[in-house]
Enzyme design. Structure first.
Site, short mmCIF file in Angstrom:
data_model
loop_
_atom_site.label_atom_id
_atom_site.label_comp_id
_atom_site.label_asym_id
_atom_site.label_seq_id
_atom_site.Cartn_x
_atom_site.Cartn_y
_atom_site.Cartn_z
N ASP A 1 0.88 -1.24 0.14
CA ASP A 1 0.11 0.05 0.02
C ASP A 1 0.94 1.48 0.10
O ASP A 1 0.12 2.29 0.04
CB ASP A 1 -0.79 -0.01 1.16
N ASP B 1 19.36 -5.05 -0.90
CA ASP B 1 18.58 -3.77 -1.23
C ASP B 1 18.60 -2.81 0.37
O ASP B 1 18.15 -1.89 0.00
CB ASP B 1 17.06 -4.11 -1.56
N ASN B 2 18.87 -3.38 1.21
CA ASN B 2 18.89 -2.67 2.61
C ASN B 2 20.58 -2.06 2.90
O ASN B 2 20.79 -1.71 3.84
CB ASN B 2 18.22 -3.40 3.65
N ASP C 1 17.56 1.40 6.53
CA ASP C 1 16.32 0.60 6.66
C ASP C 1 16.19 0.07 7.82
O ASP C 1 16.27 -1.53 7.95
CB ASP C 1 16.18 -0.33 5.46
P1 AMP Z 1 11.95 -3.91 3.28
O1 AMP Z 1 12.05 -5.21 3.56
O2 AMP Z 1 11.24 -2.87 4.22
O3 AMP Z 1 13.38 -3.29 3.04
O4 AMP Z 1 11.17 -3.82 1.98
C1 AMP Z 1 11.56 -4.46 0.65
C2 AMP Z 1 10.97 -3.94 -0.26
O5 AMP Z 1 9.30 -3.70 -0.09
C3 AMP Z 1 11.18 -2.45 -0.97
O6 AMP Z 1 11.27 -2.57 -2.21
C4 AMP Z 1 10.03 -1.62 -0.16
O7 AMP Z 1 9.92 -0.39 -0.89
C5 AMP Z 1 8.81 -2.61 -0.30
N1 AMP Z 1 7.73 -2.42 0.66
C6 AMP Z 1 7.93 -2.79 2.01
N2 AMP Z 1 6.69 -2.39 2.65
C7 AMP Z 1 6.02 -1.71 1.72
C8 AMP Z 1 4.69 -1.17 1.60
N3 AMP Z 1 3.90 -1.10 2.69
N4 AMP Z 1 4.19 -0.68 0.46
C9 AMP Z 1 5.19 -0.82 -0.59
N5 AMP Z 1 6.15 -1.30 -0.70
C10 AMP Z 1 6.67 -1.58 0.44
MG MG Z 2 14.09 -1.77 2.50
#
Ligand code: AMP
Ligand code: MG
Length: 508
Positions: free
Chosen positions: A133, A260-261, A270
């Protein structure tokens, strides 16, 4: 005579003027789009030091214009919001395209510390949101905000956080929560995964453009190296090694060290299901979803290397043979890690110099803390207050000096503590430093306060009821983690009921 440069006094919000250098890269790098409006925004908390960092008077946070701007509801002059594309390896497997699914980069502002970019996290969906979202919940936003500021105050390289803006907008996670937007600050948010993105597409042109962009804007001194791209990889390996050395020394667990982090500037990036070590356990896994323990505390240095090999492979086409690029990582990562970790741990132990045998002593100390299940932060802070030399003083009924008692009380087996103290004092004696100097240095190396999960949880519980006072109190406390701050003494305590080892959900 030359005068030192004077910094402009903090200005009003209206003086913030953005320039988005990333937006000048071709469309393949990003999508320009405005944040989605956030209904009924309210300021949850602003970091005064972070506001000063970007040249804004902290009093500006009280203005409705401030809240509107950092809710994503009002564009600031010169901002050119975009979501960046990147890819990455998650939990060791290639995930393909990811990208800023809920982050809008507004652009950079000029500060005495160089250009700093501001990014809204949770300001609505982007083309990279996949099935999510684009929002972030208040809970995870408070955790990220507090931890970034805490890490900075602890001296750990990290992105910063300017403020959190909350909203009654419902957001579905495991339960229904409410939305918030955190504004993050960093010179750049480029990740290992940004390079992987273009490498995986065999797009050498864009790969080259990205590497040159990073060098030009963030590492301009590498331009003059005989092989600037090799020098860039070496620089990333070194800064990543130093960052992870800080994590291990302070007891920080990232929880989701996916490529990616990982920041190409060696900044902690992140914040999700992170944790600070409480009862010492090298195998601790802070992320509830990390069922195999890939990102356990003790594995972080090894995973850092794994991630760098992935980056080395991605940069390969710009540098040469894959073996060569991996060799570059080997040459720069482990030495940077070892040097910084040794330096930080010697400081934590009060050693003024490096001596043969220190690495073994550090290892034995961590082994003892593990065996004795001692609180990591309390151990070093308490140790720093003990006399470094055995003085002629009162001994308790066990024969141990009374002044050692606060440390002995952290151990299940107090004799194990006594035996360790004998070795510690013998090692201190080899430095021959004054005890007062040593004690003062240890106070600067050993925080009294870290962001324990229970503190974040307490602040979140109150904030959900509309009371943001505790977010503010925890922030103020953690901005000066090495000071005694008697008014915050309760934050120095471990989790009530020893719930410190509880892993955290990664839903955010
Ligand atoms: P993360 O695990 O938070 O580093 O996120 C991994 C990927 O998922 C990244 O591309 C984030 O932008 C995407 N992502 C995580 N949560 C959301 C969210 N609520 N809405 C859109 N993209 C998300
Ligand atoms: Mg991330």
């Amino acid at each position: 005579m030359k005068h030192a440069p004077t910094h402009a006094p903090p200005a009003s919000l209206d003086a913030l003027c953005f320039d988005n250098s990333y937006a000048r890269l071709p469309f393949a790098f990003h999508t320009r789009l405005a944040p989605a409006p956030l209904p009924s925004p309210v300021l949850v908390c602003a970091s005064a030091p972070a506001m000063r960092l970007i040249g804004i008077d902290p009093a500006e946070a009280a203005r409705p214009q401030f809240v509107d701007a950092f809710a994503g509801n009002r564009m600031l002059p010169g901002s050119d919001p975009l979501a960046a594309v990147y890819s990455g390896h998650q939990f060791g497997s290639w995930s393909g395209q990811l990208g800023d699914g809920r982050a809008h980069l507004l652009g950079g502002v000029r500060t005495p510390a160089g250009t700093l970019e501001l990014q809204l996290k949770g300001a609505g969906p982007t083309p990279y949101s996949r099935f999510s979202d684009g929002r972030a919940v208040l809970r995870s936003s408070i955790r990220e905000f507090l931890c970034s500021e805490a890490m900075h105050a602890l001296g750990v390289p990290t992105t910063r956080a300017l403020c959190i803006v909350g909203s009654p907008l419902p957001v579905q996670r495991e339960t229904v929560e409410t939305a918030a937007v955190v504004t993050r600050i960093a010179p750049s948010f480029v990740r290992f995964g940004t390079f992987e993105h273009f490498s995986a597409a065999d797009d050498c042109g864009r790969l080259l453009q990205l590497a040159d962009y990073v060098i030009e804007h963030f590492r301009p001194w590498l331009r003059d190296e005989p092989q600037p791209h090799a020098a860039l990889l070496a620089d990333i390996a070194r800064s990543t090694g130093e960052m992870i050395a800080h994590w291990q020394a302070i007891g920080f667990m990232h929880g989701v060290m996916n490529t990616d982090n990982m920041s190409i500037l060696g900044l902690t990036l992140d914040y999700g299901p992170f944790g600070f070590m409480e009862t010492f356990d090298a195998g601790h896994i802070c992320n509830r979803s990390d069922t195999c323990g890939r990102y356990a505390f003790r594995s972080q240095p090894r995973i850092g290397l794994w991630n760098l090999y992935v980056l080395a492979d991605a940069l390969g086409p710009l540098i040469g043979h894959p073996d060569l690029t991996r060799e570059l990582v080997d040459t720069h990562y482990a030495p940077a890690f070892d040097a910084r970790f040794g330096q930080l741990m010697r400081a934590r132990l009060g050693f003024a110099t490096a001596r043969p045998g220190d690495d073994d002593f550090i290892g034995a100390t961590l082994g003892l803390l593990q065996l004795q299940r001692v609180d990591y932060t309390l151990f070093f802070r308490t140790l720093g207050e003990l006399p470094g030399i055995r003085t002629r003083e009162a001994h308790g009924c066990t024969g141990a000096p009374v002044r050692d008692q606060p440390l002995r009380d952290l151990f299940a087996d107090r004799e194990a503590c006594d035996a360790w103290l004998v070795r510690w004092r013998a090692r201190l004696a080899r430095d021959g430093a004054s005890d007062d100097v040593r004690r003062r240095a240890m106070r600067r190396a050993n925080p009294r306060y870290v962001l324990r999960n229970w503190m974040a949880d307490a602040a979140i519980r109150r904030a959900r009821d509309g009371d943001f006072g505790e977010v503010d109190a925890v922030l103020r406390c953690l901005h000066a983690p090495f000071d005694d701050q008697p008014e915050f003494a309760h934050y120095a305590a471990p989790a009530p009921g020893r719930t410190s080892g509880m892993p955290v959900s990664c839903s955010s």
